[in-house]
Design a protein around this motif. Structure first.
Motif, PDB file in Angstrom:
ATOM      1  N   CYS A 105      68.591 -43.300 121.088  1.00 37.35           N
ATOM      2  CA  CYS A 105      69.495 -42.666 121.297  1.00 37.35           C
ATOM      3  C   CYS A 105      70.145 -41.790 120.673  1.00 37.35           C
ATOM      4  O   CYS A 105      70.598 -41.664 121.274  1.00 37.35           O
ATOM      5  N   SER A 106      69.432 -41.974 119.469  1.00 37.56           N
ATOM      6  CA  SER A 106      70.072 -40.902 118.278  1.00 37.56           C
ATOM      7  C   SER A 106      68.828 -39.617 118.733  1.00 37.56           C
ATOM      8  O   SER A 106      69.785 -38.397 118.328  1.00 37.56           O
ATOM      9  N   GLU A 142      75.091 -36.997 126.787  1.00 31.81           N
ATOM     10  CA  GLU A 142      74.659 -37.447 126.118  1.00 31.81           C
ATOM     11  C   GLU A 142      75.386 -38.831 124.917  1.00 31.81           C
ATOM     12  O   GLU A 142      74.328 -38.902 123.331  1.00 31.81           O
ATOM     13  N   LEU A 143      76.387 -38.613 124.584  1.00 35.03           N
ATOM     14  CA  LEU A 143      77.762 -39.645 123.749  1.00 35.03           C
ATOM     15  C   LEU A 143      77.263 -41.192 124.192  1.00 35.03           C
ATOM     16  O   LEU A 143      78.297 -41.702 123.325  1.00 35.03           O
ATOM     17  N   ASN A 144      77.174 -40.829 125.592  1.00 33.05           N
ATOM     18  CA  ASN A 144      76.561 -42.942 125.652  1.00 33.05           C
ATOM     19  C   ASN A 144      76.520 -43.951 124.994  1.00 33.05           C
ATOM     20  O   ASN A 144      75.726 -43.317 124.040  1.00 33.05           O
ATOM     21  N   GLU A 145      76.447 -44.438 125.322  1.00 34.64           N
ATOM     22  CA  GLU A 145      76.395 -46.248 124.326  1.00 34.64           C
ATOM     23  C   GLU A 145      74.818 -46.183 124.785  1.00 34.64           C
ATOM     24  O   GLU A 145      74.076 -45.759 125.853  1.00 34.64           O
ATOM     25  N   ARG A 146      74.113 -46.861 123.704  1.00 36.16           N
ATOM     26  CA  ARG A 146      72.526 -47.009 123.905  1.00 36.16           C
ATOM     27  C   ARG A 146      72.694 -47.589 124.749  1.00 36.16           C
ATOM     28  O   ARG A 146      73.266 -48.044 126.015  1.00 36.16           O
ATOM     29  N   SER A 187      81.759 -39.652 125.430  1.00 37.95           N
ATOM     30  CA  SER A 187      81.386 -40.063 126.183  1.00 37.95           C
ATOM     31  C   SER A 187      81.289 -39.985 128.125  1.00 37.95           C
ATOM     32  O   SER A 187      82.738 -39.767 127.628  1.00 37.95           O
ATOM     33  N   SER A 225      83.986 -42.135 120.835  1.00 38.10           N
ATOM     34  CA  SER A 225      81.722 -42.441 121.561  1.00 38.10           C
ATOM     35  C   SER A 225      81.918 -44.186 121.432  1.00 38.10           C
ATOM     36  O   SER A 225      82.251 -44.963 121.186  1.00 38.10           O
ATOM     37  N   SER A 262      74.443 -43.686 115.529  1.00 43.67           N
ATOM     38  CA  SER A 262      73.047 -42.462 114.614  1.00 43.67           C
ATOM     39  C   SER A 262      73.512 -41.386 114.633  1.00 43.67           C
ATOM     40  O   SER A 262      73.138 -40.889 113.098  1.00 43.67           O
ATOM     41  N   ALA A 270      72.416 -38.592 121.628  1.00 45.47           N
ATOM     42  CA  ALA A 270      73.398 -38.057 120.713  1.00 45.47           C
ATOM     43  C   ALA A 270      73.354 -37.014 119.336  1.00 45.47           C
ATOM     44  O   ALA A 270      74.743 -36.270 118.880  1.00 45.47           O
ATOM     45  N   SER A 308      75.413 -44.715 119.304  1.00 45.60           N
ATOM     46  CA  SER A 308      75.999 -43.822 119.793  1.00 45.60           C
ATOM     47  C   SER A 308      76.388 -43.139 118.328  1.00 45.60           C
ATOM     48  O   SER A 308      75.834 -42.120 117.488  1.00 45.60           O
TER      49      SER A 308
END
Ligand SMILES: O=C(O)[C@H](O)COP(=O)(O)O
Length: 330
Positions: free
Chosen positions: A231-232, A185-189, A129, A257, A264, A235, A261
Motif C-alpha cells: 500500500c505504501s 493511489e490514496l485508497n485504502e489498502r 482517495s 484518506s 504508510s 500511497a 494509506s
C-alpha cells in the motif's frame, strides 16, 4: 507506543516564523487593509486571504529544482491529514478495504466535528482517495471552514475532462475555490479476500494472532490483498510526487484518506520503522496537523483532544492567519 509518543509531545507555540508565500500574503493583507481604510469594501481583505498562495487555480507548475525547494527554509506550509469518518462498514465491523462504502451518520458528525477543529488552518488544496468516504469527509469538513471557500472536485477521467469540464470562467470564483484532486493511489489498502467479512468472526475463525498480523504487520499481506508495504509503495509514491511539491511551493494541503494509506504516509513523514508502525492506530475523523519546512515535517499538537486549541499549537503564521479570519468573519 506511538500514541504514547504523540501524547507526550511538547507543544510549542512560539517558533516557526512563516516566510515565503506568507510574506507575499502579509503584503497582500497590508495592501488590503489600506484599501479598506480608503473606504473600499472588505472584499479586498477577502482577496488578500484568497491569494494566500498565488497561482492556486488552475494548478500552477512548481519549481523543477526539487533540492532548491526542499532546502528553502523560508517556505512553511500546513499539511492536514485526516482519516475518513466512520463508514457504514466500520459501524458493522466489516473489513472494507477498497469497497466504496459511504459514511455512517456518526461518520458524518465526525467529519463536521473535524472541520470545526481545522476551521482556522489555511487550506489551498485538497487531495482525497477515489473512495466516497474520504471525499464525503473532506467536503463535510470544509463546510465548517471559516474561510467559506468552495471545494471543487476536479474531473480526472480524461484530458478533455481535466481541461475542459473543470473550466471556471471567473477569476474571483476561482479565488474562492479549493481544487480537490482525487487519486486511487490514496485508497485504502486492498483487503483481498477479507473484504466484507466481519473482523471479530474472522479472528475467531483464523485466530486473533493471524488476523492481527494481516491487519498490522508491515509486510505480510492478507489473502490476495495488499500488505502495508505494498500500500505504501503507491500511497507514499503519490504523496512524494504530487503532494510534497505543492507543500514545497508554499501551498497548504489537506489529505483525506484511509487508515492504512495514512499509516504508510505517516511512517514516511516520521521515519518510523516497520516495527514502530505496527503500533500506529488512527481513529476515524481525527485531523492531524504537520508543518512542512526546509524538507522536514513537524507534527503539531496531539492526535486526540476534543477542542481545536487542545489539538493544535499554532505557529506565529497560523496565528496570524486566524487573526485575519477573526477580523474578516467576526
Ligand atoms: O478497511 C478497513 O476495514 C478499515 O478501514 C481499516 O481496517 P484495519 O483497522 O483492519 O486496517
Amino acid at each position: 507506543m506511538f500514541l504514547k509518543t504523540i501524547g507526550t509531545i511538547q507543544l510549542n507555540s512560539s517558533g516557526n516564523e512563516w516566510g515565503g508565500c506568507n510574506k507575499y500574503s502579509n503584503y497582500s493583507l497590508q495592501l488590503a487593509k489600506r484599501s479598506c481604510m480608503y473606504g473600499q469594501s472588505k472584499l479586498h481583505l477577502l482577496h488578500a486571504l484568497s491569494s494566500h498562495s498565488p497561482g492556486l487555480y488552475p494548478l500552477s507548475p512548481v519549481s523543477q529544482n526539487t533540492d532548491d525547494c526542499k532546502n528553502n527554509t523560508s517556505v512553511e506550509s500546513a499539511l492536514i491529514l485526516i482519516r475518513h469518518g466512520e463508514s457504514l462498514w466500520n459501524e458493522k465491523n466489516l473489513f472494507t478495504g477498497c469497497v466504496n462504502v459511504p459514511l455512517s451518520k456518526k461518520g458524518v458528525e465526525e467529519a463536521v466535528e473535524a472541520g470545526k477543529r481545522i476551521s482556522n488552518i489555511p487550506v489551498d488544496m485538497i487531495y482525497t482517495s477515489s473512495l466516497i468516504r474520504a471525499q464525503m469527509t473532506a467536503m463535510l469538513a470544509m463546510t465548517e471552514h471559516r474561510h467559506k471557500k468552495v471545494p471543487i472536485i476536479q474531473h480526472n477521467g480524461s484530458d478533455r475532462a481535466k481541461e475542459y469540464w473543470s473550466q471556471v470562467s471567473s477569476e474571483e470564483t476561482k479565488r474562492q475555490s479549493i481544487p480537490v484532486i482525487t487519486a486511487w493511489e490514496l485508497n485504502e489498502r486492498m483487503y483481498g479476500e477479507l473484504q466484507g467479512l466481519n473482523k471479530q468472526e474472522t479472528a475467531e475463525r483464523y485466530g486473533e494472532e493471524k488476523v492481527h498480523e494481516w491487519r498490522r504487520s508491515y509486510d505480510i499481506p492478507p489473502p490476495n490483498g495488499e500488505s502495508l508495504e505494498m500500500c505504501s509503495q503507491r500511497a507514499v509514491a503519490y504523496f512524494r510526487e504530487h503532494v510534497e511539491p505543492q507543500l514545497q511551493s508554499g501551498k497548504h494541503v489537506m489529505v483525506a484518506s484511509h487508515a492504512n494509506s495514512l499509516r504508510s504516509i505517516i511512517m514516511y513523514l516520521e521515519k518510523l520503522t516497520p516495527h514502530e508502525v505496527t503500533a500506529l492506530e488512527l481513529p476515524t475523523g481525527t485531523p492531524l496537523l504537520y508543518i512542512y519546512k526546509g524538507g522536514e515535517f513537524i507534527r503539531r499538537g496531539r492526535l486526540v483532544g476534543s477542542k481545536e486549541a487542545g489539538v493544535y499549537a499554532y505557529t506565529k503564521s497560523l496565528a496570524l492567519y486566524r487573526e485575519k479570519l477573526d477580523e474578516l468573519f467576526q
